[in-house]
Write a protein that holds these residues in place. Structure first.
Motif, PDB file in Angstrom:
ATOM      1  N   ASP A   4       0.818  -1.209   0.000  1.00  0.00           N
ATOM      2  CA  ASP A   4       0.000   0.000   0.000  1.00  0.00           C
ATOM      3  C   ASP A   4       0.848   1.254   0.000  1.00  0.00           C
ATOM      4  O   ASP A   4       0.543   2.242  -0.679  1.00  0.00           O
ATOM      5  N   ARG A   5       1.955   1.224   0.736  1.00  0.00           N
ATOM      6  CA  ARG A   5       2.849   2.377   0.771  1.00  0.00           C
ATOM      7  C   ARG A   5       3.582   2.555  -0.552  1.00  0.00           C
ATOM      8  O   ARG A   5       3.805   3.682  -1.004  1.00  0.00           O
ATOM      9  N   ALA A   8       1.127   4.060  -2.910  1.00  0.00           N
ATOM     10  CA  ALA A   8       0.931   5.467  -2.526  1.00  0.00           C
ATOM     11  C   ALA A   8       2.099   6.315  -3.017  1.00  0.00           C
ATOM     12  O   ALA A   8       1.908   7.450  -3.474  1.00  0.00           O
ATOM     13  N   TYR A  56      -0.266  11.429  -0.055  1.00  0.00           N
ATOM     14  CA  TYR A  56       0.178  10.099  -0.464  1.00  0.00           C
ATOM     15  C   TYR A  56       1.682   9.942  -0.302  1.00  0.00           C
ATOM     16  O   TYR A  56       2.169   8.836  -0.038  1.00  0.00           O
ATOM     17  N   TYR A  59       2.048   9.176   3.311  1.00  0.00           N
ATOM     18  CA  TYR A  59       1.582   7.800   3.480  1.00  0.00           C
ATOM     19  C   TYR A  59       2.693   6.833   3.083  1.00  0.00           C
ATOM     20  O   TYR A  59       2.994   5.863   3.797  1.00  0.00           O
ATOM     21  N   SER A  67      -1.884   8.454   6.800  1.00  0.00           N
ATOM     22  CA  SER A  67      -2.666   7.264   6.451  1.00  0.00           C
ATOM     23  C   SER A  67      -4.024   7.264   7.143  1.00  0.00           C
ATOM     24  O   SER A  67      -4.774   6.290   7.039  1.00  0.00           O
ATOM     25  N   VAL A  72      -7.201  10.631   3.950  1.00  0.00           N
ATOM     26  CA  VAL A  72      -7.052  10.005   2.637  1.00  0.00           C
ATOM     27  C   VAL A  72      -8.365  10.070   1.866  1.00  0.00           C
ATOM     28  O   VAL A  72      -8.385  10.351   0.659  1.00  0.00           O
ATOM     29  N   ALA A 123      -7.051   1.443   1.634  1.00  0.00           N
ATOM     30  CA  ALA A 123      -7.409   2.277   2.789  1.00  0.00           C
ATOM     31  C   ALA A 123      -8.111   1.451   3.865  1.00  0.00           C
ATOM     32  O   ALA A 123      -8.880   0.531   3.556  1.00  0.00           O
TER      33      ALA A 123
END
Length: 203
Positions: A4-5, A8, A56, A59, A67, A72, A123
């Motif tokens: 996810d990071r 982002a 982002y 994040y 986050s 977000v 998310a």
């Protein structure tokens, strides 16, 4: 780095790239970097892509505050507004080429698609509230008087649908109400999807 990071980070890089390309294109066409900054700061598109790049980016770096689902969600909704308004109200009004065309595609199409996809997949769900869309609306509602005042002070109006000189204040008000209602509706849809996905995960 978690998936996810990493995603982002890619989205932050895409948004930043669009802004940078637009900066150099505007600088070349309008007489230098200061003129470019002045002109670009006129547009909600720039402010929203900048918000995406910051949130982002934070994040991606693992900063907890960036986050936060409500933050977000708000940034995601703003960039979705950019894409939707451009597609239905602004597309085709300007004939662009070179860097301006590339930046336009990135900021109005690519980022507004990538950000909600990231929200949908990564998310944290179940933390949004039905009142959040009202808070998220503060961003465009703060931008609106800023854009109107700039226009009234002699600068160009950023968008034709908020130009009272050509449309009159009644039509501008109608346009703002319609866009605001759409923004809130999409915001509540976001909250509904958030809660639905949270229930399915818990179930």
């Amino acid at each position: 780095m978690r998936g996810d990071r990493a995603v982002a980070g890619i989205i932050a890089l895409v948004a930043t790239t669009g802004i940078i390309i637009q900066f150099f294109a505007t600088s070349a066409n309008e007489g230098g970097p200061l003129a470019a900054l002045f002109i670009m700061s006129r547009f909600f598109t720039i402010w929203s892509n900048l918000a995406v790049a910051i949130v982002y980016g934070g994040y991606a770096l693992g900063k907890a505050r960036f986050s936060c689902p409500r933050l977000v969600g708000g940034v995601t909704l703003s960039i979705v507004l950019v894409g939707v308004v451009y597609f239905f109200m602004l597309r085709g009004l300007l004939h662009l080429s070179g860097g301006s065309l590339l930046a336009n595609q990135i900021m109005h199409y690519v980022t507004p698609v990538l950000a909600p996809l990231h929200w949908l997949v990564f998310a944290r769900k179940g933390e949004l509230r039905w009142t959040d869309p009202f808070w998220w609306a503060c961003f465009p509602l703060v931008y609106l008087p800023y854009a109107l005042v700039r226009g009234m002070l002699g600068d160009k109006y950023a968008y034709p649908f908020i130009n009272p000189v050509k449309l009159g204040w009644v039509q501008v008000t109608i346009n703002v109400v319609v866009i605001s209602a759409g923004f809130l509706a999409v915001g509540w849809a976001l909250v509904a999807v958030d809660r639905l996905m949270a229930r399915r995960t818990q179930g």
